[in-house]
Design an enzyme around this catalytic site. Structure first.
Site, PDB file in Angstrom:
ATOM      1  N   TYR A  38      11.325 -32.627  -3.492  1.00  0.00           N
ATOM      2  CA  TYR A  38      11.464 -31.373  -3.066  1.00  0.00           C
ATOM      3  C   TYR A  38      11.843 -31.320  -1.739  1.00  0.00           C
ATOM      4  O   TYR A  38      11.360 -31.809  -0.745  1.00  0.00           O
ATOM      5  CB  TYR A  38      10.475 -30.383  -3.483  1.00  0.00           C
ATOM      6  CG  TYR A  38      10.183 -30.111  -5.004  1.00  0.00           C
ATOM      7  CD1 TYR A  38      11.267 -29.358  -5.686  1.00  0.00           C
ATOM      8  CD2 TYR A  38       9.053 -30.360  -5.460  1.00  0.00           C
ATOM      9  CE1 TYR A  38      11.033 -29.157  -7.150  1.00  0.00           C
ATOM     10  CE2 TYR A  38       8.767 -30.263  -7.021  1.00  0.00           C
ATOM     11  CZ  TYR A  38       9.749 -29.460  -7.640  1.00  0.00           C
ATOM     12  OH  TYR A  38       9.441 -29.121  -9.063  1.00  0.00           O
ATOM     13  N   ARG A  43     -23.997 -18.695  10.994  1.00  0.00           N
ATOM     14  CA  ARG A  43     -23.315 -18.484   9.527  1.00  0.00           C
ATOM     15  C   ARG A  43     -24.514 -17.663   8.617  1.00  0.00           C
ATOM     16  O   ARG A  43     -23.946 -16.410   8.285  1.00  0.00           O
ATOM     17  CB  ARG A  43     -23.307 -19.995   8.854  1.00  0.00           C
ATOM     18  CG  ARG A  43     -22.405 -19.801   7.506  1.00  0.00           C
ATOM     19  CD  ARG A  43     -22.281 -21.357   7.147  1.00  0.00           C
ATOM     20  NE  ARG A  43     -23.189 -22.228   6.869  1.00  0.00           N
ATOM     21  CZ  ARG A  43     -23.015 -23.586   6.307  1.00  0.00           C
ATOM     22  NH1 ARG A  43     -21.901 -23.931   6.321  1.00  0.00           N
ATOM     23  NH2 ARG A  43     -24.131 -24.277   6.254  1.00  0.00           N
ATOM     24  N   LYS A 102     -24.401 -29.986  -4.737  1.00  0.00           N
ATOM     25  CA  LYS A 102     -23.438 -28.930  -4.922  1.00  0.00           C
ATOM     26  C   LYS A 102     -22.122 -29.142  -5.176  1.00  0.00           C
ATOM     27  O   LYS A 102     -21.762 -30.354  -4.833  1.00  0.00           O
ATOM     28  CB  LYS A 102     -23.663 -28.012  -3.685  1.00  0.00           C
ATOM     29  CG  LYS A 102     -22.902 -28.730  -2.473  1.00  0.00           C
ATOM     30  CD  LYS A 102     -23.034 -27.703  -1.181  1.00  0.00           C
ATOM     31  CE  LYS A 102     -22.759 -28.372   0.137  1.00  0.00           C
ATOM     32  NZ  LYS A 102     -22.778 -27.657   1.277  1.00  0.00           N
ATOM     33  N   MET A 109       3.697 -30.999  -7.526  1.00  0.00           N
ATOM     34  CA  MET A 109       2.314 -30.295  -8.389  1.00  0.00           C
ATOM     35  C   MET A 109       1.635 -31.509  -9.256  1.00  0.00           C
ATOM     36  O   MET A 109       0.506 -31.610  -9.252  1.00  0.00           O
ATOM     37  CB  MET A 109       2.593 -29.258  -9.320  1.00  0.00           C
ATOM     38  CG  MET A 109       1.540 -28.557 -10.150  1.00  0.00           C
ATOM     39  SD  MET A 109       1.789 -27.196 -11.187  1.00  0.00           S
ATOM     40  CE  MET A 109       2.071 -25.987  -9.933  1.00  0.00           C
TER      41      MET A 109
END
Length: 417
Positions: free
Chosen positions: A311, A162, A52, A362
């Site tokens: 940053y 679940r 998956k 990023m």
């Protein structure tokens, strides 16, 4: 509606700034190692390969090709979209002989499928999880209306909470048996829902070995609840064809202590990709990481005393430092939580472990390479040298190895060895 995916139009540069290398030989080794352990203890067990999420970020087509070469005949995915993509790949690999391919390769969807897609399930020859009695009845009704037969594996909720028919208490177990029997009786020859399997999912089988293999643990309680349902169906002559409980962690543990729990199938997921075992696992198999995430040094500069990096200025130099910029960031899947992680720079004078400094951006991050013979263009291994590498990153980012592998984004090209 036409949907365009990023990877369908992104080019594959000859000299990428960041890339992932997928070792198909390692994948084949891992499959044969894991399957060999299970089948030695339980010869009748035929494992599923869970591929998956684009094979945990490794690429569904090349992974399917490698696994079929290794002898895999059962696959599991999460949703219908993945099942259709994989079935098309398998049919193409078999030269377009649809009937032969569908007979050779079984496929199971482990999550939700809308009953309105019953005809697609039948066309693609894919079994789906049955999440509840109501879901099963709706799926059967949709299949009969479409004039098709859909295969389903009834999910039991034995403690994961679940999906699945509740099977915690005596009363719930009795009701689960009755509901499954009812679903079986509603099946018509060649039409409706055929309950072909019965499964559950362990919630803690990857945790402390001694605790989770002991009587009274959640794992053992879940297995006991499952067995009660299975034994009741078997006593009625209604045992489903494919019964399975073991995920990756359980498939590694049960063969040694309780081989009968391997049943008709086990599900190999994260371990296929060479990670997922912890220090507490006894007799862990010798698996090999399949993915290596790489980049290269794009820039080097000197940082003066008192200057900061990135940053927010979270890293400040208390002495002159040499900083290397790496063109990989959280948009590539290198999460912000991996600030401070250690990566490996490959230089002409050997490999060096270096810390990342400052916040992950990023598209870039920075490493401290002070006093090291690092040059622009040197290759950097973000993870993949060994399983412990990725596990350490997952711990730092407060996540797991699954998320780090699946999170490598579409703009990172994959190269297959």
């Amino acid at each position: 509606m036409n949907i365009t995916r990023m990877h369908e139009y992104l080019p594959r540069p000859a000299h990428p700034r960041a890339w992932a290398v997928i070792d198909k030989a390692a994948l084949i080794h891992n499959w044969r190692t894991l399957a060999g352990r299970v089948c030695a203890a339980s010869p009748a067990t035929v494992p599923f390969a869970v591929i998956k999420a684009d094979a945990y970020g490794h690429g569904i087509r090349p992974v399917a090709e490698a696994l079929t070469e290794a002898g895999c005949r059962r696959f599991a995915v999460a949703c219908l979209e993945e099942a259709v993509a994989l079935r098309r790949v398998l049919r193409e690999m078999d030269g377009g002989d649809v009937a032969a391919s569908d007979r050779r390769f079984e496929m199971l969807i482990l999550g939700y499928t809308d009953p309105a897609d019953a005809a697609v399930l039948a066309e693609m020859h894919v079994a789906t999880a049955i999440l509840s009695a109501d879901h099963g009845r709706a799926m059967g009704a949709a299949a009969r209306e479409a004039g098709v037969e859909v295969m389903g594996h009834a999910a039991l909720d034995t403690g994961m909470n679940r999906i699945g028919l509740p099977a915690h208490t005596d009363g719930e177990i009795d009701r689960a048996v009755a509901e499954i029997v009812s679903l079986m009786q509603e099946h018509e020859q060649g039409r409706g829902l055929l309950v072909d399997g019965l499964f559950t999912h362990f919630a803690k089988s990857d945790e402390d070995y001694d605790t989770e293999m002991a009587d009274g643990s959640l794992t053992m309680n879940q297995y006991a609840r499952y067995r009660r349902v299975l034994d009741a169906l078997t006593a009625r002559g209604l045992r489903p064809r494919v019964c399975h409980v073991c995920n990756s962690a359980a498939a590694a543990r049960f063969p040694a202590v309780m081989p009968e729990a391997c049943l008709d199938a086990v599900r190999f997921g994260i371990n296929l990709y060479g990670v997922g075992f912890s220090d507490g696992d006894v007799d862990a198999p010798a698996l090999r990481p399949v993915m290596t995430l790489r980049t290269r040094v794009s820039h080097i500069h000197e940082l003066l005393v008192g200057e900061t990096v990135g940053y927010g200025g979270t890293f400040r130099a208390d002495e002159p430092r040499t900083i290397a910029t790496l063109p990989i960031g959280y948009a590539d899947g290198w999460r912000r939580g991996l600030a401070g992680a250690t990566v490996t720079v490959r230089t002409a004078q050997g490999d060096f472990r270096v810390p990342l400094v400052g916040r992950v951006c990023m598209d870039q991050c920075m490493a401290d390479v002070t006093d090291l013979p690092v040059s622009v263009g040197d290759e950097v291994i973000m993870f993949g040298l060994d399983a412990a590498d990725l596990e350490a990153h997952a711990t730092r980012a407060n996540t797991n190895t699954y998320e780090l592998l699946c999170g490598v984004s579409a703009r990172v090209p994959r190269f297959y060895e």
